[in-house]
Design a protein around this motif. Structure first.
Motif, PDB file in Angstrom:
ATOM      1  N   GLN A 193      15.210  10.639 -15.866  1.00 55.15           N
ATOM      2  CA  GLN A 193      16.751  10.518 -16.358  1.00 55.15           C
ATOM      3  C   GLN A 193      16.597   9.563 -17.638  1.00 55.15           C
ATOM      4  O   GLN A 193      17.377  10.165 -18.479  1.00 55.15           O
ATOM      5  CB  GLN A 193      17.362   9.685 -15.245  1.00 55.15           C
ATOM      6  CG  GLN A 193      18.670   9.459 -15.287  1.00 55.15           C
ATOM      7  CD  GLN A 193      19.497   8.884 -14.353  1.00 55.15           C
ATOM      8  OE1 GLN A 193      18.943   8.266 -13.213  1.00 55.15           O
ATOM      9  NE2 GLN A 193      20.658   8.899 -14.135  1.00 55.15           N
ATOM     10  N   ARG A 212      15.958  11.734 -20.621  1.00 54.13           N
ATOM     11  CA  ARG A 212      17.023  12.721 -20.852  1.00 54.13           C
ATOM     12  C   ARG A 212      18.158  12.015 -21.799  1.00 54.13           C
ATOM     13  O   ARG A 212      18.468  12.439 -22.835  1.00 54.13           O
ATOM     14  CB  ARG A 212      17.593  13.214 -19.748  1.00 54.13           C
ATOM     15  CG  ARG A 212      16.867  14.440 -19.029  1.00 54.13           C
ATOM     16  CD  ARG A 212      17.794  15.480 -18.106  1.00 54.13           C
ATOM     17  NE  ARG A 212      18.297  14.469 -17.086  1.00 54.13           N
ATOM     18  CZ  ARG A 212      17.616  14.292 -15.863  1.00 54.13           C
ATOM     19  NH1 ARG A 212      16.296  14.945 -15.731  1.00 54.13           N
ATOM     20  NH2 ARG A 212      17.890  13.591 -15.071  1.00 54.13           N
ATOM     21  N   ARG A 213      18.284  10.652 -21.408  1.00 55.04           N
ATOM     22  CA  ARG A 213      19.474   9.810 -22.089  1.00 55.04           C
ATOM     23  C   ARG A 213      18.773   9.545 -23.332  1.00 55.04           C
ATOM     24  O   ARG A 213      19.637   9.750 -24.268  1.00 55.04           O
ATOM     25  CB  ARG A 213      19.929   8.689 -21.251  1.00 55.04           C
ATOM     26  CG  ARG A 213      20.507   9.067 -20.016  1.00 55.04           C
ATOM     27  CD  ARG A 213      20.840   7.934 -19.185  1.00 55.04           C
ATOM     28  NE  ARG A 213      21.841   8.163 -18.114  1.00 55.04           N
ATOM     29  CZ  ARG A 213      22.417   7.364 -17.323  1.00 55.04           C
ATOM     30  NH1 ARG A 213      22.068   6.019 -17.689  1.00 55.04           N
ATOM     31  NH2 ARG A 213      23.150   7.556 -16.313  1.00 55.04           N
ATOM     32  N   ASP A 233      16.596  11.377 -25.433  1.00 55.30           N
ATOM     33  CA  ASP A 233      16.500  12.595 -26.064  1.00 55.30           C
ATOM     34  C   ASP A 233      17.972  12.805 -26.540  1.00 55.30           C
ATOM     35  O   ASP A 233      18.107  13.345 -27.525  1.00 55.30           O
ATOM     36  CB  ASP A 233      16.105  13.678 -25.073  1.00 55.30           C
ATOM     37  CG  ASP A 233      14.484  13.523 -24.996  1.00 55.30           C
ATOM     38  OD1 ASP A 233      13.712  12.422 -25.454  1.00 55.30           O
ATOM     39  OD2 ASP A 233      13.896  14.462 -24.139  1.00 55.30           O
ATOM     40  N   ASP A 234      18.900  12.908 -25.576  1.00 56.33           N
ATOM     41  CA  ASP A 234      20.126  13.088 -25.890  1.00 56.33           C
ATOM     42  C   ASP A 234      20.880  12.048 -27.012  1.00 56.33           C
ATOM     43  O   ASP A 234      21.178  12.753 -28.058  1.00 56.33           O
ATOM     44  CB  ASP A 234      21.211  12.813 -24.881  1.00 56.33           C
ATOM     45  CG  ASP A 234      21.057  13.945 -23.666  1.00 56.33           C
ATOM     46  OD1 ASP A 234      20.504  14.991 -23.941  1.00 56.33           O
ATOM     47  OD2 ASP A 234      21.569  13.813 -22.731  1.00 56.33           O
ATOM     48  N   ARG A 235      20.607  10.868 -27.081  1.00 53.21           N
ATOM     49  CA  ARG A 235      21.017   9.726 -28.073  1.00 53.21           C
ATOM     50  C   ARG A 235      20.061  10.115 -29.394  1.00 53.21           C
ATOM     51  O   ARG A 235      20.722  10.074 -30.307  1.00 53.21           O
ATOM     52  CB  ARG A 235      20.669   8.422 -27.631  1.00 53.21           C
ATOM     53  CG  ARG A 235      21.681   7.899 -26.466  1.00 53.21           C
ATOM     54  CD  ARG A 235      21.636   6.609 -26.143  1.00 53.21           C
ATOM     55  NE  ARG A 235      22.578   6.109 -25.212  1.00 53.21           N
ATOM     56  CZ  ARG A 235      22.704   4.843 -24.824  1.00 53.21           C
ATOM     57  NH1 ARG A 235      21.814   3.967 -25.410  1.00 53.21           N
ATOM     58  NH2 ARG A 235      23.680   4.721 -23.956  1.00 53.21           N
ATOM     59  N   ASP A 292      18.867  13.016 -30.100  1.00 57.16           N
ATOM     60  CA  ASP A 292      19.367  14.350 -30.707  1.00 57.16           C
ATOM     61  C   ASP A 292      20.777  14.007 -31.406  1.00 57.16           C
ATOM     62  O   ASP A 292      21.042  14.831 -32.381  1.00 57.16           O
ATOM     63  CB  ASP A 292      19.459  15.304 -29.516  1.00 57.16           C
ATOM     64  CG  ASP A 292      18.486  15.722 -29.021  1.00 57.16           C
ATOM     65  OD1 ASP A 292      17.314  15.653 -29.828  1.00 57.16           O
ATOM     66  OD2 ASP A 292      18.314  16.478 -28.049  1.00 57.16           O
ATOM     67  N   ASP A 293      21.551  13.306 -30.694  1.00 57.67           N
ATOM     68  CA  ASP A 293      22.826  12.872 -31.333  1.00 57.67           C
ATOM     69  C   ASP A 293      22.938  12.344 -32.807  1.00 57.67           C
ATOM     70  O   ASP A 293      23.262  12.660 -33.911  1.00 57.67           O
ATOM     71  CB  ASP A 293      23.736  12.163 -30.500  1.00 57.67           C
ATOM     72  CG  ASP A 293      24.269  12.808 -29.192  1.00 57.67           C
ATOM     73  OD1 ASP A 293      24.158  14.279 -29.216  1.00 57.67           O
ATOM     74  OD2 ASP A 293      24.936  12.243 -28.343  1.00 57.67           O
ATOM     75  N   GLN A 298      21.112  14.605 -35.392  1.00 61.47           N
ATOM     76  CA  GLN A 298      22.261  15.525 -35.703  1.00 61.47           C
ATOM     77  C   GLN A 298      23.257  14.790 -36.841  1.00 61.47           C
ATOM     78  O   GLN A 298      23.457  15.273 -37.820  1.00 61.47           O
ATOM     79  CB  GLN A 298      23.107  16.203 -34.604  1.00 61.47           C
ATOM     80  CG  GLN A 298      24.172  17.205 -34.940  1.00 61.47           C
ATOM     81  CD  GLN A 298      23.270  18.403 -35.628  1.00 61.47           C
ATOM     82  OE1 GLN A 298      22.337  19.014 -35.005  1.00 61.47           O
ATOM     83  NE2 GLN A 298      23.917  18.908 -36.722  1.00 61.47           N
TER      84      GLN A 298
END
Length: 98
Positions: free
Chosen positions: A53, A56-57, A59-61, A63-64, A67
């Motif tokens: 978990q 994933r968090r 990685d999401d941050r 990635d954001d 980007q």
């Protein structure tokens, strides 16, 4: 002299406490080891879930953020290209006017 006696007495009590047994004759340490052995798969499972978990968090941050940085870089590059095209366009108009 009484300090030594008190220390010896305290050590004896501690030793007796650590040697205490339950109704089945098993030592407390054995029970702790068994409990640890029984709960270890649950702890490992929770640890794995939490790690996944968190990964994933993160990685999401990331990635954001990546980007956002890519978007900013592309916007800056696009602005440079648009200025270069405008400069070329002006230079062509000047050449055509001569």
């Amino acid at each position: 002299m009484s300090d030594t006696t008190d220390n010896d007495h305290a050590e004896d009590e501690l030793k007796q406490t650590s040697d205490t047994t339950d109704a089945f004759g098993e030592k407390v340490q054995d029970l702790r080891n068994r409990l640890k052995h029984l709960t270890q798969p649950l702890v490992d499972s929770l640890d794995t879930r939490l790690r996944d978990q968190i990964d994933r968090r993160v990685d999401d941050r990331v990635d954001d953020r990546v980007q956002t940085l890519v978007d900013e870089a592309l916007t800056a590059r696009l602005a440079v290209i648009e200025r270069a095209i405008a400069d070329i366009d002006r230079a062509l108009k000047e050449l055509q006017g001569k």
